[in-house]
Design a protein around this motif. Sequence first.
Motif, PDB file in Angstrom:
ATOM      1  N   VAL A 160       0.125  -1.447  -0.571  1.00 45.98           N
ATOM      2  CA  VAL A 160      -0.028  -0.315   0.144  1.00 45.98           C
ATOM      3  C   VAL A 160       0.851   1.086   0.036  1.00 45.98           C
ATOM      4  CG1 VAL A 160      -1.783   1.277   1.697  1.00 45.98           C
ATOM      5  CG2 VAL A 160      -2.078  -0.706   0.980  1.00 45.98           C
ATOM      6  N   ILE A 171       1.299   2.046  -3.385  1.00 45.59           N
ATOM      7  CA  ILE A 171       0.784   2.826  -4.437  1.00 45.59           C
ATOM      8  C   ILE A 171       0.369   4.321  -3.449  1.00 45.59           C
ATOM      9  CG2 ILE A 171      -1.810   2.203  -4.192  1.00 45.59           C
ATOM     10  CD1 ILE A 171      -1.528  -0.213  -4.178  1.00 45.59           C
ATOM     11  N   SER A 172       0.579   4.600  -2.088  1.00 48.60           N
ATOM     12  CA  SER A 172       0.016   6.108  -1.782  1.00 48.60           C
ATOM     13  C   SER A 172       0.832   6.611  -2.053  1.00 48.60           C
ATOM     14  CB  SER A 172       0.201   5.525  -0.374  1.00 48.60           C
ATOM     15  OG  SER A 172       0.829   6.100   0.418  1.00 48.60           O
ATOM     16  N   PHE A 197       1.021   7.367  -6.298  1.00 50.58           N
ATOM     17  CA  PHE A 197      -0.694   8.379  -6.837  1.00 50.58           C
ATOM     18  C   PHE A 197      -0.989   9.629  -6.060  1.00 50.58           C
ATOM     19  CE2 PHE A 197      -2.490   4.198  -8.175  1.00 50.58           C
ATOM     20  CZ  PHE A 197      -2.860   4.673  -8.841  1.00 50.58           C
ATOM     21  N   ARG A 198      -0.443   9.844  -4.910  1.00 50.76           N
ATOM     22  CA  ARG A 198       0.071  11.181  -3.806  1.00 50.76           C
ATOM     23  C   ARG A 198       0.835  11.816  -4.524  1.00 50.76           C
ATOM     24  NH1 ARG A 198       2.192   9.825   0.383  1.00 50.76           N
ATOM     25  NH2 ARG A 198       1.063   9.425   1.724  1.00 50.76           N
ATOM     26  N   PHE A 201       1.210  11.609  -7.895  1.00 51.40           N
ATOM     27  CA  PHE A 201       1.298  12.458  -9.660  1.00 51.40           C
ATOM     28  C   PHE A 201      -0.026  12.987  -9.096  1.00 51.40           C
ATOM     29  CE2 PHE A 201      -1.948  10.241 -12.153  1.00 51.40           C
ATOM     30  CZ  PHE A 201      -1.239  10.590 -13.318  1.00 51.40           C
ATOM     31  N   GLY A 202      -0.932  12.670  -7.589  1.00 54.14           N
ATOM     32  CA  GLY A 202      -2.098  12.932  -8.242  1.00 54.14           C
ATOM     33  C   GLY A 202      -1.932  14.447  -8.279  1.00 54.14           C
ATOM     34  N   ASN A 203      -1.289  14.988  -6.992  1.00 57.17           N
ATOM     35  CA  ASN A 203      -1.032  16.786  -7.417  1.00 57.17           C
ATOM     36  C   ASN A 203      -0.895  17.162  -7.539  1.00 57.17           C
ATOM     37  OD1 ASN A 203      -2.248  17.445  -4.221  1.00 57.17           O
ATOM     38  ND2 ASN A 203      -0.503  15.577  -3.300  1.00 57.17           N
ATOM     39  N   PHE A 234      -0.088  16.254 -11.107  1.00 59.40           N
ATOM     40  CA  PHE A 234      -0.589  16.207 -12.467  1.00 59.40           C
ATOM     41  C   PHE A 234      -2.037  17.381 -12.447  1.00 59.40           C
ATOM     42  CE2 PHE A 234      -3.590  13.838 -15.197  1.00 59.40           C
ATOM     43  CZ  PHE A 234      -3.168  14.975 -16.887  1.00 59.40           C
ATOM     44  N   ALA A 235      -2.882  17.309 -10.722  1.00 62.38           N
ATOM     45  CA  ALA A 235      -3.759  18.116 -11.167  1.00 62.38           C
ATOM     46  C   ALA A 235      -3.732  19.829 -11.019  1.00 62.38           C
ATOM     47  CB  ALA A 235      -5.036  18.066  -9.828  1.00 62.38           C
ATOM     48  N   GLN A 273       5.063  18.984  -0.973  1.00 63.79           N
ATOM     49  CA  GLN A 273       5.043  17.651  -1.826  1.00 63.79           C
ATOM     50  C   GLN A 273       6.685  16.525  -1.427  1.00 63.79           C
ATOM     51  OE1 GLN A 273       2.504  15.213  -2.180  1.00 63.79           O
ATOM     52  NE2 GLN A 273       1.362  16.867  -1.832  1.00 63.79           N
ATOM     53  N   TYR A 311       8.518  17.442   0.693  1.00 64.20           N
ATOM     54  CA  TYR A 311       9.066  17.444   1.846  1.00 64.20           C
ATOM     55  C   TYR A 311       8.111  16.768   2.708  1.00 64.20           C
ATOM     56  CZ  TYR A 311       8.375  18.366   6.941  1.00 64.20           C
ATOM     57  OH  TYR A 311       9.014  18.883   8.194  1.00 64.20           O
ATOM     58  N   VAL A 312       6.521  15.852   1.351  1.00 61.93           N
ATOM     59  CA  VAL A 312       5.719  14.762   2.244  1.00 61.93           C
ATOM     60  C   VAL A 312       6.847  13.649   2.169  1.00 61.93           C
ATOM     61  CG1 VAL A 312       3.541  13.771   2.078  1.00 61.93           C
ATOM     62  CG2 VAL A 312       3.803  15.792   2.900  1.00 61.93           C
ATOM     63  N   LEU A 359       8.014  10.722   4.679  1.00 57.10           N
ATOM     64  CA  LEU A 359       7.136   9.512   4.950  1.00 57.10           C
ATOM     65  C   LEU A 359       8.305   8.541   4.998  1.00 57.10           C
ATOM     66  CD1 LEU A 359       3.996   9.835   2.986  1.00 57.10           C
ATOM     67  CD2 LEU A 359       4.618   9.215   5.565  1.00 57.10           C
ATOM     68  N   ILE A 401      -6.870  11.914  -3.237  1.00 56.11           N
ATOM     69  CA  ILE A 401      -5.960  12.375  -4.359  1.00 56.11           C
ATOM     70  C   ILE A 401      -6.554  11.104  -4.593  1.00 56.11           C
ATOM     71  CG2 ILE A 401      -3.143  12.382  -5.383  1.00 56.11           C
ATOM     72  CD1 ILE A 401      -4.004  14.562  -4.422  1.00 56.11           C
ATOM     73  N   TYR A 402      -7.100   9.860  -4.637  1.00 54.08           N
ATOM     74  CA  TYR A 402      -7.037   9.050  -5.375  1.00 54.08           C
ATOM     75  C   TYR A 402      -8.482   8.946  -5.852  1.00 54.08           C
ATOM     76  CZ  TYR A 402      -3.995   5.841  -1.730  1.00 54.08           C
ATOM     77  OH  TYR A 402      -2.677   5.571  -1.509  1.00 54.08           O
TER      78      TYR A 402
END
Lengths: 371, 79
Positions: A301, A304-305, A308-309, A311-313, A315-316, A347, A349-350, A354, B66-67
Amino acid sequence: MNSMKKLIRIVIVLGIFVFLCGILPRLVPTILPTISIEAEPVFCIGGGLIDGCKGGFAVTNSLLATALVDVLLIGLFWSVTRKLKEVPSGAQNFLEAMIEILFNQARQIAGSNAAKIFPVGATIFLFVFFANYMELVPFVDSVGYVHHAEGKTQGYELDKSTPEGSAVVFLNPKCRVITEEAFGRLTKAAQQSRADAGCQAPISATSEDKGWAVVPTVRTATTDINTTLALALAAVAATQIFGVMGHMPHGKKGVGAVLTGIKRYLSKFFNIGGLRKEGVGKIFGAVDLFASLLEGLSEFVKIISFTFRLFGNIFAGTILIFVVMSLIPYVGPVAALLLETFVGVIQAYVFMMLTFVFMNTAAQTHGEGGH
Amino acid sequence: MDIATATVLAKYLGAGLAMIGTIGAGIGIGLSVGGAVQAMGRNPDATSTIQTNMILGVAFAEAVAIYCLVVSLILLFVI
């Protein structure tokens, strides 16, 4: 008299605003770039780009961006570390301050282990930071080759002002190629404005000619899911390796110690120790086993997280910049770019934090856990 | 309504519905930041530790949002 001056000033500012937001976009209309979730190939090594680069290696625009960031980072650090000074100044000062901030974060999380986990997290931070900030650089995501739109993408028609056989072409922002069926859904006014602009008739749903689209030569590296997946895999793999290192017996080296480390580390995910107990202990052992299996699942997981975290941030964010630039092209993007400046560094930094936290938890043995 | 129109309709509807999931992330982030700010107010010396943990928590909650965003982007631009 004074209030009169104030009024004139307000009118002038409002006038500039109306001109920039309302009139200029009408005179010089801007294009909404075709948004594609996958990276587009720019050129092809050992194959033809036209037939989808079969048998060759497609160099995508996000790969180019990754290479650019790498060159930038390596060049920067190489040039600075060639002539280190006792009392830092300029670029050396900046980089030292940056590294110090990152190292303090690592020390806060891992304590004495900080020096071991620091290189992985810091590399990720620097790469992601520079890659994210690339979307704020002019010409990235906007300059590229014009080619035939393919697949789901709907391109634009060529502008009439484009000279025959010219290297630079103009797309007509008012004429996005649409299907007959989509044309039917438009309002009467929208259909009329297309006709006024001199657009061609809508195409049939099966038509191959979907107009023209721009493939940017360089695209923000982290808007490609492959880049973020690679980073996530690297981070999680580093976590596993560091976990094994942390479980190795103290002060011993060699293959035996590594095997012991792997055995001890894996017992975290296949905790069968409780099953050997007698009576009620067996039930709790089964619960422990189940919990440890879930722990193993959480490692996947994490991939995945992480993926997508980031990429999503980003790309959006790119889509936000695209849309704002096509709606309010001359003032609006300032707000979007400001937001992206913030998101880009947060992002990075996060991701780093992590990685530090996961590596530190992986290395904790049962005895000293939870300190 | 023919199939093509229904597909387009379902695509946009689905993209919108997917974004409902962000409500939860919004509440979660609000709660965690609210708690962190209160804690900082009571104990300003611990600000740096609280801030670090807060950003981590926010990142986890945000990942869920984000998902949803990725699902709706895929609906809009890929399918």
